[in-house]
Design an enzyme around this catalytic site. Structure first.
Site, short mmCIF file in Angstrom:
data_model
loop_
_atom_site.label_atom_id
_atom_site.label_comp_id
_atom_site.label_asym_id
_atom_site.label_seq_id
_atom_site.Cartn_x
_atom_site.Cartn_y
_atom_site.Cartn_z
N ARG A 1 0.82 -1.22 0.00
CA ARG A 1 0.00 0.00 0.00
C ARG A 1 0.85 1.26 0.00
O ARG A 1 0.56 2.21 -0.73
CB ARG A 1 -0.96 0.02 1.19
CG ARG A 1 -2.11 -0.95 1.05
CD ARG A 1 -3.02 -0.91 2.25
NE ARG A 1 -2.25 -1.27 3.44
CZ ARG A 1 -2.52 -0.88 4.67
NH1 ARG A 1 -3.54 -0.09 4.90
NH2 ARG A 1 -1.78 -1.27 5.68
N ASN B 1 -6.25 -2.20 2.57
CA ASN B 1 -6.32 -3.66 2.68
C ASN B 1 -7.76 -4.07 2.91
O ASN B 1 -8.54 -3.33 3.52
CB ASN B 1 -5.49 -4.15 3.86
CG ASN B 1 -4.01 -4.13 3.60
OD1 ASN B 1 -3.57 -4.10 2.46
ND2 ASN B 1 -3.22 -4.15 4.65
#
Length: 101
Positions: free
Chosen positions: A26, A44
């Site tokens: 990320r 997520n």
């Protein structure tokens, strides 16, 4: 401004399946999106996938999706689901990481 010369702004919902959590995916995604001038967010998901909303020109989104698929060497992407979202959608000002959903 996050569009190219033609002014086209598109929004895509992307789900990335594979080994993409717990490896800095990320954060790398945020850095890459900002470098490309793509706005939106990434987070997520509880099922182990990563989800992102991407907004920008078609060319920039294609480059970002290519990176999501194979741009981080420690990630093992099994599948990339890309869904074009139809307007009207909110215009994002930046790209950020959201909490897990």
């Amino acid at each position: 401004m996050n569009t190219d010369d033609d002014g086209t702004l598109e929004t895509r919902l992307v789900r990335v399946h594979g080994r993409v959590q717990g490896i800095g995916y990320r954060e790398a995604c945020v850095r890459r999106a900002r470098a490309l001038g793509v706005t939106g967010w990434v987070r997520n998901r509880m099922d182990g996938s990563v989800e992102a909303i991407l907004q920008g020109s078609p060319e920039r989104l294609a480059t970002m999706c290519a990176w999501l698929s194979e741009g981080m060497s420690v990630a093992l992407v099994d599948e990339l689901e890309v869904t074009e979202m139809q307007p009207p959608r909110a215009r994002f000002d930046n790209f950020e990481r959201l909490p897990t959903l």
